[in-house]
Write a protein that holds these residues in place. Sequence first.
Motif, PDB file in Angstrom:
ATOM      1  N   ASN A  45       0.036  -2.910   4.348  1.00  0.00           N
ATOM      2  CA  ASN A  45      -0.359  -4.225   3.809  1.00  0.00           C
ATOM      3  C   ASN A  45       0.152  -4.448   2.392  1.00  0.00           C
ATOM      4  O   ASN A  45       0.292  -3.510   1.602  1.00  0.00           O
ATOM      5  CB  ASN A  45      -1.885  -4.347   3.785  1.00  0.00           C
ATOM      6  N   LEU A  94      -9.184  -2.833  -2.994  1.00  0.00           N
ATOM      7  CA  LEU A  94      -8.365  -1.736  -2.477  1.00  0.00           C
ATOM      8  C   LEU A  94      -9.212  -0.468  -2.528  1.00  0.00           C
ATOM      9  O   LEU A  94      -9.747  -0.127  -3.584  1.00  0.00           O
ATOM     10  CB  LEU A  94      -7.110  -1.549  -3.335  1.00  0.00           C
ATOM     11  N   SER A 121      -6.264   1.487   1.495  1.00  0.00           N
ATOM     12  CA  SER A 121      -6.180   0.258   2.284  1.00  0.00           C
ATOM     13  C   SER A 121      -6.980  -0.875   1.674  1.00  0.00           C
ATOM     14  O   SER A 121      -8.030  -0.653   1.073  1.00  0.00           O
ATOM     15  CB  SER A 121      -6.726   0.550   3.696  1.00  0.00           C
ATOM     16  N   GLU A 176       0.836  -1.217   0.000  1.00  0.00           N
ATOM     17  CA  GLU A 176       0.000   0.000   0.000  1.00  0.00           C
ATOM     18  C   GLU A 176       0.867   1.263   0.000  1.00  0.00           C
ATOM     19  O   GLU A 176       0.570   2.230  -0.693  1.00  0.00           O
ATOM     20  CB  GLU A 176      -0.909   0.020   1.228  1.00  0.00           C
ATOM     21  N   HIS A 177       1.975   1.223   0.775  1.00  0.00           N
ATOM     22  CA  HIS A 177       2.778   2.456   0.876  1.00  0.00           C
ATOM     23  C   HIS A 177       3.476   2.801  -0.435  1.00  0.00           C
ATOM     24  O   HIS A 177       3.788   3.970  -0.671  1.00  0.00           O
ATOM     25  CB  HIS A 177       3.755   2.413   2.056  1.00  0.00           C
ATOM     26  N   HIS A 206      -0.409   2.243   5.960  1.00  0.00           N
ATOM     27  CA  HIS A 206      -0.268   1.698   4.602  1.00  0.00           C
ATOM     28  C   HIS A 206       0.732   0.547   4.578  1.00  0.00           C
ATOM     29  O   HIS A 206       1.659   0.555   3.777  1.00  0.00           O
ATOM     30  CB  HIS A 206       0.203   2.804   3.630  1.00  0.00           C
ATOM     31  N   ASN A 220      -8.501   4.928   7.591  1.00  0.00           N
ATOM     32  CA  ASN A 220      -7.310   4.137   7.889  1.00  0.00           C
ATOM     33  C   ASN A 220      -6.106   4.814   7.243  1.00  0.00           C
ATOM     34  O   ASN A 220      -6.004   4.849   6.026  1.00  0.00           O
ATOM     35  CB  ASN A 220      -7.514   2.729   7.301  1.00  0.00           C
ATOM     36  N   ASN A 272      -8.118  -2.860   3.749  1.00  0.00           N
ATOM     37  CA  ASN A 272      -9.135  -2.948   4.803  1.00  0.00           C
ATOM     38  C   ASN A 272     -10.036  -1.715   4.704  1.00  0.00           C
ATOM     39  O   ASN A 272     -10.092  -0.882   5.607  1.00  0.00           O
ATOM     40  CB  ASN A 272      -8.470  -3.042   6.181  1.00  0.00           C
TER      41      ASN A 272
END
Length: 464
Positions: A237, A245, A224, A199-200, A235, A232, A226
């Motif tokens: 995951n 996503l 996220s 994610e990042h 980042h 949220n 999630n």
Amino acid sequence: MFNKETYTQRRETLRKNVKEGIILILGNVDVPMNYRSNTYRFRQDSNFLYYFGLDQQGLAGVLDADSGEEILFGDDLTLDDIIWMGPQPSIQERAARAGISRTMPFGKLAEFLGKAVSDGRRIHFPPPYRAENKLLLEQLLGIKPADQPSQASADLIKAIVAQRSVKEAQEILEIEKAMDVAWLMHTTAMKMAKPGVFEHEIAGVVEGIAISADGMLSFPLILSINGETLHNHAHNNKLEEGRLLLMDGGAETAMHYATDHTRTMPVGGRFSQKQKEIYEIVLNAQLKAIQNIKPGVPFRNIHMLAAETIADGLKAAGLMKGDVKEAVEKGAHALFMPHGLGHMMGLDVHDMEDLGEDYVGYDDEVKRSDIFGTAFLRLGRKLQSGFVLTVEPGIYFIPALIEKWEQEGKFREYINYDAIKPYLGFGGIRIEDDILVTDDGYRVLGRPIPKTVADVERMMNEGV
Ligand code: GLY
Ligand code: MN
């Protein structure tokens, strides 16, 4: 900044609407991140930007509603400052850009206000939200931070909200400028959302796009797998095939006008049948809500329409049951959509929220609900031409909330708890666009970011 007449006229309207007393609008100051000279990125106060347009720290504006006098308080740079920061316009030059002729050193603000107070003048100030300005206001007026919200001027707040709610044509153009950046942020995320990517990695590129356009993000990015966690900001995951996503992200221009969009995409580029089914319900609710926007309609009604559309779709999918209207009135849909349909947007992504949500979103006619879910609606009042707002329905499967409601046996007559079980781990879907209320309806702002199933999949797989 806009031309000086813009700010002169805005201040004149404000002074007239507040009627009497002294109006004090504090700009923001640099805030240390870990030591004094290593600061967070500077963000000017939006009220200050609106009335003075000056995007530097250490300024305060004072308007006398009785005499019409206007003063900018601030300091010229010392030689030491110039050595570190380079030459800067003088305070007199800055004031002139905002259409103000009188300036005073910042250190004179306390004395000036002290005299006004001893002369029996009322000082109108908006409620400060930063610690630095809360402490400064205590020094200036002797009002403790805890007492500042209740002593902030309701007359000033109402006058600012009335003005800033209705966007000028030049403000809409500025918001639209940011829309091109928003399009690039979201379509780039769609192209990057492949299994194995973190994610990042996407978050960094997306934030870089906002910065490269001479702006910044309008709020910390929500990105996220999630997506059921509404805000949220972590980042960490790794994306996996089969997951959704969710990216809720906005840009702001160099002048700080914001965008706010959410898109939800299938990692790897193809929605599953189950994901598609829920996605279509959210999309249908979003489109229906947008189509019903026009002046005079309370946004609360549009929120309720979106909630009913979602409940209707969930009933067809077997997750809800019973009378849909009744279920929504009682708040049963909030298991799936526990937030409001949208909010005002402008110089702030949640425009003017520092002034108090109820002043911005509600009035004597439309009061905030106290039912879980509907109570989180930030904007309920009647729409007016010139409002810019978001429409962002969603469906989320939040395990902790589902478990709690099921244990309590809550809304058993409207919710099929057994049918929800296979959706634990599904995540969440939200679709958000930014809308201008026009004289006869609405306009969705910006270059359309793909949002139908087919368009999202095409952008993810073919890059167009
Ligand atoms: N985009 C974040 C929010 O509207 O709360
Ligand atoms: Mn939003």
